[in-house]
Design a protein around this motif. Structure first.
Motif, PDB file in Angstrom:
ATOM      1  N   LEU A  68      14.889   3.075  -0.543  1.00  0.00           N
ATOM      2  CA  LEU A  68      13.586   3.405  -1.115  1.00  0.00           C
ATOM      3  C   LEU A  68      13.073   4.750  -0.582  1.00  0.00           C
ATOM      4  CD1 LEU A  68      11.186   2.440  -2.892  1.00  0.00           C
ATOM      5  CD2 LEU A  68      10.223   1.484  -0.796  1.00  0.00           C
ATOM      6  N   VAL A  69      13.187   4.956   0.714  1.00  0.00           N
ATOM      7  CA  VAL A  69      12.740   6.216   1.321  1.00  0.00           C
ATOM      8  C   VAL A  69      13.577   7.388   0.783  1.00  0.00           C
ATOM      9  CG1 VAL A  69      12.662   7.503   3.513  1.00  0.00           C
ATOM     10  CG2 VAL A  69      11.757   5.170   3.388  1.00  0.00           C
ATOM     11  N   LEU A  70      14.883   7.191   0.670  1.00  0.00           N
ATOM     12  CA  LEU A  70      15.750   8.253   0.144  1.00  0.00           C
ATOM     13  C   LEU A  70      15.390   8.599  -1.299  1.00  0.00           C
ATOM     14  CD1 LEU A  70      19.179   7.153   1.661  1.00  0.00           C
ATOM     15  CD2 LEU A  70      17.717   9.054   2.407  1.00  0.00           C
ATOM     16  N   VAL A  71      15.040   7.592  -2.081  1.00  0.00           N
ATOM     17  CA  VAL A  71      14.637   7.836  -3.470  1.00  0.00           C
ATOM     18  C   VAL A  71      13.266   8.509  -3.508  1.00  0.00           C
ATOM     19  CG1 VAL A  71      13.952   6.701  -5.632  1.00  0.00           C
ATOM     20  CG2 VAL A  71      16.034   5.985  -4.452  1.00  0.00           C
ATOM     21  N   ALA A  72      12.332   8.012  -2.703  1.00  0.00           N
ATOM     22  CA  ALA A  72      10.967   8.551  -2.707  1.00  0.00           C
ATOM     23  C   ALA A  72      10.936  10.025  -2.321  1.00  0.00           C
ATOM     24  CB  ALA A  72      10.074   7.740  -1.769  1.00  0.00           C
ATOM     25  N   PHE A  73      11.797  10.411  -1.413  1.00  0.00           N
ATOM     26  CA  PHE A  73      11.805  11.802  -0.956  1.00  0.00           C
ATOM     27  C   PHE A  73      12.943  12.615  -1.564  1.00  0.00           C
ATOM     28  CE2 PHE A  73       9.220   9.481   2.055  1.00  0.00           C
ATOM     29  CZ  PHE A  73       8.067  10.251   2.002  1.00  0.00           C
ATOM     30  N   PRO A 101       8.510   6.247  -9.468  1.00  0.00           N
ATOM     31  CA  PRO A 101       8.025   5.819 -10.786  1.00  0.00           C
ATOM     32  C   PRO A 101       7.369   4.440 -10.696  1.00  0.00           C
ATOM     33  CG  PRO A 101      10.419   5.632 -10.670  1.00  0.00           C
ATOM     34  CD  PRO A 101       9.967   6.279  -9.387  1.00  0.00           C
ATOM     35  N   SER A 102       6.469   4.160 -11.599  1.00  0.00           N
ATOM     36  CA  SER A 102       5.756   2.874 -11.578  1.00  0.00           C
ATOM     37  C   SER A 102       6.701   1.700 -11.789  1.00  0.00           C
ATOM     38  CB  SER A 102       4.651   2.863 -12.629  1.00  0.00           C
ATOM     39  OG  SER A 102       5.190   3.082 -13.906  1.00  0.00           O
ATOM     40  N   THR A 103       7.864   1.944 -12.356  1.00  0.00           N
ATOM     41  CA  THR A 103       8.830   0.864 -12.549  1.00  0.00           C
ATOM     42  C   THR A 103       9.264   0.265 -11.211  1.00  0.00           C
ATOM     43  OG1 THR A 103      10.600   2.515 -12.690  1.00  0.00           O
ATOM     44  CG2 THR A 103       9.742   1.650 -14.770  1.00  0.00           C
ATOM     45  N   VAL A 104       9.200   1.052 -10.136  1.00  0.00           N
ATOM     46  CA  VAL A 104       9.561   0.547  -8.810  1.00  0.00           C
ATOM     47  C   VAL A 104       8.563  -0.524  -8.383  1.00  0.00           C
ATOM     48  CG1 VAL A 104       9.775   1.160  -6.360  1.00  0.00           C
ATOM     49  CG2 VAL A 104      10.768   2.635  -8.111  1.00  0.00           C
ATOM     50  N   ASN A 131      18.502   7.462 -11.870  1.00  0.00           N
ATOM     51  CA  ASN A 131      17.906   7.683 -13.193  1.00  0.00           C
ATOM     52  C   ASN A 131      17.381   6.406 -13.828  1.00  0.00           C
ATOM     53  OD1 ASN A 131      18.352  10.446 -13.124  1.00  0.00           O
ATOM     54  ND2 ASN A 131      20.412  10.233 -13.957  1.00  0.00           N
ATOM     55  N   ALA A 132      17.979   5.285 -13.519  1.00  0.00           N
ATOM     56  CA  ALA A 132      17.547   4.027 -14.130  1.00  0.00           C
ATOM     57  C   ALA A 132      16.126   3.649 -13.719  1.00  0.00           C
ATOM     58  CB  ALA A 132      18.509   2.911 -13.752  1.00  0.00           C
ATOM     59  N   LEU A 133      15.591   4.255 -12.650  1.00  0.00           N
ATOM     60  CA  LEU A 133      14.230   3.930 -12.217  1.00  0.00           C
ATOM     61  C   LEU A 133      13.170   4.639 -13.036  1.00  0.00           C
ATOM     62  CD1 LEU A 133      14.641   4.056  -8.345  1.00  0.00           C
ATOM     63  CD2 LEU A 133      14.535   2.045  -9.805  1.00  0.00           C
ATOM     64  N   GLY A 183       0.818  -1.212   0.000  1.00  0.00           N
ATOM     65  CA  GLY A 183       0.000   0.000   0.000  1.00  0.00           C
ATOM     66  C   GLY A 183       0.848   1.256   0.000  1.00  0.00           C
ATOM     67  N   ALA A 184       1.929   1.250   0.778  1.00  0.00           N
ATOM     68  CA  ALA A 184       2.823   2.413   0.821  1.00  0.00           C
ATOM     69  C   ALA A 184       3.481   2.646  -0.536  1.00  0.00           C
ATOM     70  CB  ALA A 184       3.881   2.219   1.906  1.00  0.00           C
ATOM     71  N   ILE A 185       3.917   1.575  -1.184  1.00  0.00           N
ATOM     72  CA  ILE A 185       4.532   1.706  -2.512  1.00  0.00           C
ATOM     73  C   ILE A 185       3.494   2.240  -3.507  1.00  0.00           C
ATOM     74  CG2 ILE A 185       5.516   0.419  -4.465  1.00  0.00           C
ATOM     75  CD1 ILE A 185       7.508   0.702  -2.319  1.00  0.00           C
ATOM     76  N   ALA A 186       2.302   1.654  -3.499  1.00  0.00           N
ATOM     77  CA  ALA A 186       1.249   2.104  -4.415  1.00  0.00           C
ATOM     78  C   ALA A 186       0.904   3.571  -4.175  1.00  0.00           C
ATOM     79  CB  ALA A 186       0.007   1.231  -4.257  1.00  0.00           C
ATOM     80  N   LEU A 187       0.837   3.980  -2.924  1.00  0.00           N
ATOM     81  CA  LEU A 187       0.548   5.378  -2.598  1.00  0.00           C
ATOM     82  C   LEU A 187       1.654   6.298  -3.107  1.00  0.00           C
ATOM     83  CD1 LEU A 187      -1.239   7.469  -1.151  1.00  0.00           C
ATOM     84  CD2 LEU A 187       0.108   7.011   0.921  1.00  0.00           C
ATOM     85  N   LEU A 188       2.907   5.921  -2.873  1.00  0.00           N
ATOM     86  CA  LEU A 188       4.031   6.741  -3.337  1.00  0.00           C
ATOM     87  C   LEU A 188       4.061   6.837  -4.869  1.00  0.00           C
ATOM     88  CD1 LEU A 188       6.752   5.586  -0.791  1.00  0.00           C
ATOM     89  CD2 LEU A 188       5.737   7.878  -0.957  1.00  0.00           C
TER      90      LEU A 188
END
Length: 137
Positions: free
Chosen positions: A111-116, A31-34, A122-124, A19-24
């Motif tokens: 993941l948190v560092l990338v999300a924020f 990005p949806s690739t995550v 860039n590959a994501l 749920g957290a991933i979907a929300l982010l």
């Protein structure tokens, strides 16, 4: 803790994380690739744990713990976590579980560092995939 309680906690953790991933993703923080990467890596991890459990029962070639941990570190930990409970595999090995939870913590931290946007990978970005394909043309 009884098995049913563990299953409930496992499912709760996996649902919460998903749920957290979907929300982010829906908020544009990731990005949806995550989402696709976590699903794919988790499926591979789940299958490898199942194969390793089967091999252990038959005294055949085993999947190395290093490979299982590396896959968890890359993002396959939700599938690995589910497989540990479904197959009752690797959960009783304290050393393995310490490393496993270290890989989970490291993965979530990145993941948190990338999300924020503390770090950028860039590959994501989905737009990076077509660029990479043009490189080979």
């Amino acid at each position: 803790m009884k098995y049913q309680g563990r299953i409930f906690l496992t499912l709760a953790l996996l649902v919460l994380f998903s749920g957290a991933i979907a929300l982010l993703v829906s908020l544009g923080q990731l990005p949806s690739t995550v989402l696709v990467a976590y699903f794919t890596l988790s499926t591979i991890a789940f299958l490898l744990y199942g194969a390793d459990k089967s091999a252990a029962k038959k005294n055949k070639w085993r999947v190395s713990e290093t490979k299982l941990h590396f896959l968890s570190l890359l993002g396959g930990w939700p599938g690995a976590f589910a497989a540990q409970h479904v197959f009752k595999h690797k959960r009783s090995k304290p050393a393995f579980m310490r490393v496993f939870w270290t890989t989970v913590t490291a993965n979530i931290a990145v993941l948190v560092l990338v999300a924020f946007e503390v770090i950028r990978i860039n590959a994501l970005d989905a737009s990076a995939i077509p660029q990479a394909l043009r490189f080979w043309q």
